[in-house]
Design a protein around this motif. Structure first.
Motif, PDB file in Angstrom:
ATOM      1  N   ARG A   7      -1.711  -5.573  -2.008  1.00  0.00           N
ATOM      2  CA  ARG A   7      -1.782  -5.852  -3.447  1.00  0.00           C
ATOM      3  C   ARG A   7      -1.314  -4.643  -4.246  1.00  0.00           C
ATOM      4  N   ALA A   8      -1.760  -3.435  -3.869  1.00  0.00           N
ATOM      5  CA  ALA A   8      -1.354  -2.224  -4.584  1.00  0.00           C
ATOM      6  C   ALA A   8       0.151  -2.006  -4.493  1.00  0.00           C
ATOM      7  N   LEU A   9       0.711  -2.238  -3.317  1.00  0.00           N
ATOM      8  CA  LEU A   9       2.163  -2.075  -3.157  1.00  0.00           C
ATOM      9  C   LEU A   9       2.925  -3.105  -3.982  1.00  0.00           C
ATOM     10  N   ALA A  10       2.385  -4.315  -4.090  1.00  0.00           N
ATOM     11  CA  ALA A  10       3.029  -5.339  -4.910  1.00  0.00           C
ATOM     12  C   ALA A  10       3.006  -4.941  -6.385  1.00  0.00           C
ATOM     13  N   LEU A  11       1.909  -4.354  -6.841  1.00  0.00           N
ATOM     14  CA  LEU A  11       1.825  -3.895  -8.228  1.00  0.00           C
ATOM     15  C   LEU A  11       2.836  -2.782  -8.493  1.00  0.00           C
ATOM     16  N   ILE A  12       2.985  -1.885  -7.525  1.00  0.00           N
ATOM     17  CA  ILE A  12       3.963  -0.811  -7.676  1.00  0.00           C
ATOM     18  C   ILE A  12       5.377  -1.369  -7.702  1.00  0.00           C
ATOM     19  N   GLY A  59       9.884  -1.187  -8.861  1.00  0.00           N
ATOM     20  CA  GLY A  59      10.856  -1.603  -7.871  1.00  0.00           C
ATOM     21  C   GLY A  59      10.407  -1.309  -6.452  1.00  0.00           C
ATOM     22  N   GLY A  60      11.086  -1.912  -5.502  1.00  0.00           N
ATOM     23  CA  GLY A  60      10.693  -1.803  -4.101  1.00  0.00           C
ATOM     24  C   GLY A  60      10.894  -0.435  -3.500  1.00  0.00           C
ATOM     25  N   ASP A  61      11.715   0.397  -4.130  1.00  0.00           N
ATOM     26  CA  ASP A  61      11.966   1.734  -3.606  1.00  0.00           C
ATOM     27  C   ASP A  61      11.327   2.813  -4.464  1.00  0.00           C
ATOM     28  N   ALA A  62      10.238   2.474  -5.119  1.00  0.00           N
ATOM     29  CA  ALA A  62       9.536   3.459  -5.945  1.00  0.00           C
ATOM     30  C   ALA A  62       8.924   4.543  -5.058  1.00  0.00           C
ATOM     31  N   PRO A  63       8.944   5.799  -5.495  1.00  0.00           N
ATOM     32  CA  PRO A  63       8.319   6.871  -4.718  1.00  0.00           C
ATOM     33  C   PRO A  63       6.800   6.795  -4.817  1.00  0.00           C
ATOM     34  N   LEU A 100      -8.500  -1.436  -4.621  1.00  0.00           N
ATOM     35  CA  LEU A 100      -7.625  -0.272  -4.516  1.00  0.00           C
ATOM     36  C   LEU A 100      -6.728  -0.270  -5.749  1.00  0.00           C
ATOM     37  N   VAL A 101      -6.768   0.824  -6.525  1.00  0.00           N
ATOM     38  CA  VAL A 101      -6.094   0.865  -7.819  1.00  0.00           C
ATOM     39  C   VAL A 101      -4.941   1.860  -7.770  1.00  0.00           C
ATOM     40  N   PRO A 102      -3.692   1.397  -7.747  1.00  0.00           N
ATOM     41  CA  PRO A 102      -2.565   2.324  -7.763  1.00  0.00           C
ATOM     42  C   PRO A 102      -2.380   2.921  -9.152  1.00  0.00           C
ATOM     43  N   ALA A 103      -1.720   4.079  -9.203  1.00  0.00           N
ATOM     44  CA  ALA A 103      -1.487   4.762 -10.470  1.00  0.00           C
ATOM     45  C   ALA A 103      -0.051   5.252 -10.525  1.00  0.00           C
ATOM     46  N   VAL A 104       0.401   5.559 -11.730  1.00  0.00           N
ATOM     47  CA  VAL A 104       1.765   6.041 -11.928  1.00  0.00           C
ATOM     48  C   VAL A 104       1.764   7.151 -12.966  1.00  0.00           C
ATOM     49  N   CYS A 105       2.576   8.162 -12.706  1.00  0.00           N
ATOM     50  CA  CYS A 105       2.847   9.208 -13.676  1.00  0.00           C
ATOM     51  C   CYS A 105       4.254   8.987 -14.218  1.00  0.00           C
TER      52      CYS A 105
END
Length: 264
Positions: free
Chosen positions: A17-22, A27-31, A238-243
């Motif tokens: 789920r976290a990877l899908a949100l990212i 995009g699929g190649d996000a760092p 599990l909560v993904p985050a982004v800077c």
């Protein structure tokens, strides 16, 4: 931009789920930086490690940090060590409170009752009997079976992951850093275990420290550090985050980005 995911603890569905949100956000190649503790407590540590290795080997820009639970699992496989000096309670990694039993179950070593421990002179749990669906095992037999079941690639993954990852203006680490010690001089036990003297520290470390290890109700920004462990090891999401490119941090939700919570 750079994304980060805190402690996963064997929660494969939450990881997906976290990877899908990212992917939906960047995009699929996000760092992505993964902050360690891939194993223990949750139901599918094996599946989590498999998923991360597949992504890495497919060339995704993913970076992985070693966590304390990953080191405990690694040491169990390598030497049969069930303890860590940082665990003052004397609990064994095989104790359900630490979750090693769930990790072994994900590799097909399924408990058929609670483990039985004696206590040594230091008050540490020493395995006497580990009931499984394949019979009752002592520590030697259990380690031998685990070595036969855990793929070498998984052990190498746990062994080879670094203790830190750097990005402009940020240091990613599993637990934190020892205040007053230069970043170059930090030691492994602190980087993967520290809480005392760290969580209440308000020093400017010269870079933003992004970490997990200490579970909170939600990811939180403390000014000099950001804690992304939202308690997946205890059944929480599990909560993904982004800077973003401006250096601002957000969590990712089903309805998009939300500013990360600030400590009160």
């Amino acid at each position: 931009m750079i994304y980060a995911i805190g402690d996963i603890h064997g929660q494969l569905a939450q990881l997906d789920r976290a990877l899908a949100l990212i992917a939906a956000d960047g995009g699929g190649d996000a760092p992505v930086v993964f902050l360690g503790d891939y194993t223990d407590r949750g139901p599918d540590s094996r599946g989590v490690i498999d998923r991360l290795i597949v992504g890495r080997d497919a060339g995704r820009p993913w970076q992985f940090i070693k966590g304390n639970h990953d080191r405990m699992f690694q040491r169990f496989i390598e030497s049969g060590d069930c303890h860590d000096v940082a665990i003052r309670s004397g609990l064994s990694w095989l104790n359900p409170r630490l979750g090693g039993d769930k990790t072994l179950a994900s590799y097909g070593i399924v408990p058929d009752g609670p483990p039985v421990f004696d206590l040594d002179a230091q008050g540490r749990e020493v395995l006497r009997d580990y009931p499984t669906t394949e019979g009752n095992l002592d520590l030697t037999a259990l380690v031998d079976l685990a070595r036969a079941r855990v793929p070498d690639a998984h052990v190498r993954f746990l062994t080879d992951n670094p203790l830190t990852v750097t990005a402009p203006g940020h240091l990613f680490v599993h637990a934190g850093v020892r205040p007053g010690i230069a970043l170059a001089d930090q030691v492994e036990d602190d980087l993967i275990w520290i809480r005392d003297g760290w969580l209440d520290n308000t020093d400017d470390h010269g870079t933003m420290i992004v970490h997990g290890h200490t579970a909170l109700a939600h990811p939180t920004h403390f000014g000099n550090r950001i804690d992304l462990d939202a308690g997946a090891g205890y059944g929480h999401p599990l909560v993904p985050a982004v800077c973003d490119d401006a250096g601002d941090w957000f969590i990712l939700t089903d309805t998009g980005r939300q500013p990360i919570a600030l400590a009160e």
